[in-house]
Scaffold this active site. Structure first.
Site, short mmCIF file in Angstrom:
data_model
loop_
_atom_site.label_atom_id
_atom_site.label_comp_id
_atom_site.label_asym_id
_atom_site.label_seq_id
_atom_site.Cartn_x
_atom_site.Cartn_y
_atom_site.Cartn_z
N PRO A 77 0.81 -1.22 0.00
CA PRO A 77 0.00 0.00 0.00
C PRO A 77 0.84 1.27 0.00
CG PRO A 77 -0.39 -1.31 2.01
CD PRO A 77 0.66 -2.01 1.22
N GLU A 105 3.23 -7.14 8.75
CA GLU A 105 3.35 -5.67 8.63
C GLU A 105 4.10 -5.27 7.37
OE1 GLU A 105 1.53 -3.95 10.88
OE2 GLU A 105 1.10 -6.00 11.49
N ARG A 150 -2.89 -9.36 -20.13
CA ARG A 150 -3.78 -9.00 -21.24
C ARG A 150 -3.06 -8.27 -22.36
NH1 ARG A 150 -9.09 -8.92 -20.60
NH2 ARG A 150 -9.28 -6.92 -21.66
N ASP A 208 -10.13 -1.04 -25.83
CA ASP A 208 -10.77 -1.11 -24.51
C ASP A 208 -10.86 0.30 -23.97
OD1 ASP A 208 -10.50 -1.39 -21.36
OD2 ASP A 208 -11.38 -3.23 -22.17
N1 4HQ Z 1 -1.10 -5.20 1.30
N2 4HQ Z 1 -1.95 -2.89 -2.72
C1 4HQ Z 1 -0.06 -5.50 3.50
C2 4HQ Z 1 -1.94 -4.33 0.62
C3 4HQ Z 1 -1.71 -3.92 -0.79
C4 4HQ Z 1 -2.48 -2.99 -1.50
C5 4HQ Z 1 -0.01 -5.95 0.68
C6 4HQ Z 1 -1.34 -5.46 2.69
C7 4HQ Z 1 1.24 -6.01 1.53
C8 4HQ Z 1 2.14 -6.45 3.73
N3 4HQ Z 1 -0.74 -4.32 -1.61
N4 4HQ Z 1 0.93 -6.38 2.93
N5 4HQ Z 1 -3.54 -2.30 -1.08
O1 4HQ Z 1 -2.87 -3.85 1.21
O2 4HQ Z 1 -0.89 -3.69 -2.77
#
Ligand code: 4HQ
Length: 253
Positions: free
Chosen positions: A89, A116, A153, A168
């Protein structure tokens, strides 16, 4: 194109790759996907992939060495260059443009974190850190599947009709127009007359109009970067005028 997916939940990833467009592309050997169980790259009796955070605090952190050993094994097998993508994230938002760009790479590695997240030093081996959206998931497996699907794709032959990938609506930066199939009437719900008219010029214009109208209503932010032809720019101007007060019209014209 090859994908190597590094995960502590190989079964979760495996299941999703057997169905649909991606499953078929793997069967036809247009895509090669190898799933690596991170625990196979541990050396301790307990096959540990995580440990407590330096500095204290809640949660666990993914250990760097098993990930480094997995990446070394993959690079050895594939031969360089391999593009390493970390799902997180904290990454930049993954877009259709990213999918198209990465679609031309030969070897892609998808790193799925849990807990984490990964030890910060793992980032020294990562080419791009990607987020699929602003919400917290319990691991990188679902994001990796999303990213793989969107990239795959763009591999020639994976989607039946190359034309449909290029045209698309999202590739062009607009939302899709409404779709209908038979029957022409369901209860009191009718298919728009224009689609039954056989007038292909009119149908084409109607679809453009609907795409633009929907984008203006629901995702006006997309219009900033959309590639519009002359006809579409004229249609958009009229749509925007229609939704404006007389005072606003005077100011823009
Ligand atoms: N995670 N986009 C926490 C995500 C995530 C997201 C992946 C949760 C990595 C450690 N990854 N782990 N949103 O929420 O890519």
């Amino acid at each position: 194109m090859t994908f190597d997916i590094v995960t502590i939940f190989p079964a979760m990833v495996e299941a999703a790759l057997t169905a649909g467009v991606v499953g078929r592309a793997i069967d036809r050997q247009l895509l090669e996907v190898v799933i690596h169980d991170l625990r196979d790259f541990t050396t301790d009796r307990h096959r540990s992939v995580d440990d407590v955070p330096y500095g204290g605090g809640p949660g666990m952190v993914m250990k760097p060495e098993p990930i480094f050993r997995a990446l070394d094994a993959i690079s050895e097998r594939r031969g360089r260059p391999v593009t390493v993508l970390l799902m997180s994230p904290q990454g930049t938002r993954f877009t259709q443009g990213d999918a198209e760009r990465i679609g031309s790479r030969q070897h892609v590695v998808l790193l799925c974190g849990r807990y984490e997240g990964v030890d910060e030093r793992v980032r020294s081996r990562v080419d791009e850190e990607l987020s699929i959206g602003d919400y917290v998931l319990s691991g990188g497996e679902l994001p990796a599947l999303v990213v793989l699907d969107a990239i795959a794709r763009y591999v020639p032959g994976v989607v039946g009709d190359d034309q449909s990938v290029a045209e698309d609506s999202f590739s062009r930066g607009l939302l899709d127009f409404p779709h209908y199939t038979r029957p022409a009437v369901v209860g009191d719900l009718r298919v728009p007359d224009v689609l039954l008219s056989g007038n292909h010029q009119e149908i084409r214009r109607w679809r453009k109009q609907e795409s633009l109208g929907r984008t203006l209503e629901r995702r006006p932010d997309l219009l900033e970067n959309a590639t519009l032809d002359d006809e579409e720019r004229e249609m958009l101007r009229k749509l925007q005028n229609g939704s404006m007060t007389e005072l606003q019209k005077g100011k823009t014209k």
